[in-house]
Write a protein that holds these residues in place. Structure first.
Motif, PDB file in Angstrom:
ATOM      1  N   LEU A  90       6.878  -7.025  -4.795  1.00 33.22           N
ATOM      2  CA  LEU A  90       8.161  -6.623  -4.216  1.00 33.22           C
ATOM      3  C   LEU A  90       8.021  -6.580  -2.708  1.00 33.22           C
ATOM      4  CD1 LEU A  90      11.032  -5.285  -4.248  1.00 33.22           C
ATOM      5  CD2 LEU A  90       9.849  -3.100  -4.541  1.00 33.22           C
ATOM      6  N   SER A  91       8.999  -7.148  -2.022  1.00 28.61           N
ATOM      7  CA  SER A  91       9.048  -7.102  -0.567  1.00 28.61           C
ATOM      8  C   SER A  91      10.467  -6.728  -0.153  1.00 28.61           C
ATOM      9  CB  SER A  91       8.676  -8.468   0.016  1.00 28.61           C
ATOM     10  OG  SER A  91       8.880  -8.472   1.411  1.00 28.61           O
ATOM     11  N   ILE A  92      10.580  -5.717   0.701  1.00 25.42           N
ATOM     12  CA  ILE A  92      11.885  -5.302   1.219  1.00 25.42           C
ATOM     13  C   ILE A  92      11.825  -5.387   2.736  1.00 25.42           C
ATOM     14  CG2 ILE A  92      13.625  -3.479   1.357  1.00 25.42           C
ATOM     15  CD1 ILE A  92      12.416  -2.311  -1.224  1.00 25.42           C
ATOM     16  N   LYS A  93      12.759  -6.108   3.309  1.00 25.28           N
ATOM     17  CA  LYS A  93      12.887  -6.232   4.766  1.00 25.28           C
ATOM     18  C   LYS A  93      14.199  -5.584   5.174  1.00 25.28           C
ATOM     19  CE  LYS A  93       9.385  -9.119   4.997  1.00 25.28           C
ATOM     20  NZ  LYS A  93       8.071  -8.604   5.073  1.00 25.28           N
ATOM     21  N   GLY A  94      14.194  -4.834   6.266  1.00 23.25           N
ATOM     22  CA  GLY A  94      15.402  -4.173   6.750  1.00 23.25           C
ATOM     23  C   GLY A  94      15.178  -2.681   6.861  1.00 23.25           C
ATOM     24  N   THR A  99       6.638  -2.812   0.697  1.00 23.47           N
ATOM     25  CA  THR A  99       6.068  -3.753  -0.258  1.00 23.47           C
ATOM     26  C   THR A  99       5.522  -2.951  -1.438  1.00 23.47           C
ATOM     27  OG1 THR A  99       3.887  -3.703   0.774  1.00 23.47           O
ATOM     28  CG2 THR A  99       5.399  -5.428   1.516  1.00 23.47           C
ATOM     29  N   ASP A 100       5.352  -3.620  -2.554  1.00 23.47           N
ATOM     30  CA  ASP A 100       4.822  -2.950  -3.735  1.00 23.47           C
ATOM     31  C   ASP A 100       4.342  -4.019  -4.709  1.00 23.47           C
ATOM     32  OD1 ASP A 100       4.119  -0.799  -5.332  1.00 23.47           O
ATOM     33  OD2 ASP A 100       6.103  -0.611  -6.229  1.00 23.47           O
ATOM     34  N   ARG A 101       3.541  -3.591  -5.658  1.00 23.80           N
ATOM     35  CA  ARG A 101       3.106  -4.427  -6.776  1.00 23.80           C
ATOM     36  C   ARG A 101       2.993  -3.564  -8.008  1.00 23.80           C
ATOM     37  NH1 ARG A 101      -1.159  -8.301  -5.796  1.00 23.80           N
ATOM     38  NH2 ARG A 101       0.126  -9.223  -4.426  1.00 23.80           N
ATOM     39  N   GLY A 102       2.998  -4.219  -9.151  1.00 22.31           N
ATOM     40  CA  GLY A 102       2.880  -3.474 -10.405  1.00 22.31           C
ATOM     41  C   GLY A 102       3.024  -4.384 -11.605  1.00 22.31           C
ATOM     42  N   THR A 103       3.436  -3.788 -12.713  1.00 23.32           N
ATOM     43  CA  THR A 103       3.588  -4.533 -13.958  1.00 23.32           C
ATOM     44  C   THR A 103       4.978  -4.322 -14.541  1.00 23.32           C
ATOM     45  OG1 THR A 103       2.643  -2.709 -15.211  1.00 23.32           O
ATOM     46  CG2 THR A 103       1.141  -4.449 -14.544  1.00 23.32           C
ATOM     47  N   CYS A 104       5.432  -5.298 -15.305  1.00 23.88           N
ATOM     48  CA  CYS A 104       6.754  -5.253 -15.924  1.00 23.88           C
ATOM     49  C   CYS A 104       6.636  -5.417 -17.430  1.00 23.88           C
ATOM     50  CB  CYS A 104       7.626  -6.387 -15.395  1.00 23.88           C
ATOM     51  SG  CYS A 104       7.960  -6.324 -13.630  1.00 23.88           S
TER      52      CYS A 104
END
Length: 109
Positions: A90-94, A99-104
């Motif tokens: 995950l990347s969020i700009k603004g 940022t993040d990482r994980g499992t789904c």
């Protein structure tokens, strides 16, 4: 004729099953927070909900991944699910940069 009718009905049922909405719950490796995503039956539309951002997303399919892209209020959220091992980036700009990482996991609606 009956054979072709059976083939057509089978193909129609397979297409309808593939066109169902999909739902994912993703959990952060960092802090255990959840992100919820859904893919509409159309396949290229969906929704994303994080702790701070929620809204419609465009879904871009790649080789071995699907990317949920959400742009709103100065935020650009890029959420990539790697379909082979069901991990995410995950990347969020603004204003809500991060940022993040994980499992789904894919869940029933």
């Amino acid at each position: 004729m009956k054979k072709w009718m059976c083939v057509a009905v089978t193909a129609l049922l397979a297409t309808a099953a593939a066109a169902e909405e999909r739902h994912f719950v993703c959990v952060s490796d960092r802090d255990g927070s959840e992100v919820r995503l859904n893919q509409a039956a159309e396949g290229d539309k969906g929704r994303i909900a994080t702790q701070s951002i929620e809204g419609d997303a465009t879904i871009l399919k790649g080789v071995g991944n699907m990317t949920f892209l959400h742009i709103e209020g100065g935020n650009v959220v890029t959420f990539v699910i790697h379909t082979e091992d069901m991990t995410y980036d995950l990347s969020i700009k603004g204003p809500h940069v991060g940022t993040d990482r994980g499992t789904c996991i894919q869940v029933d609606a």
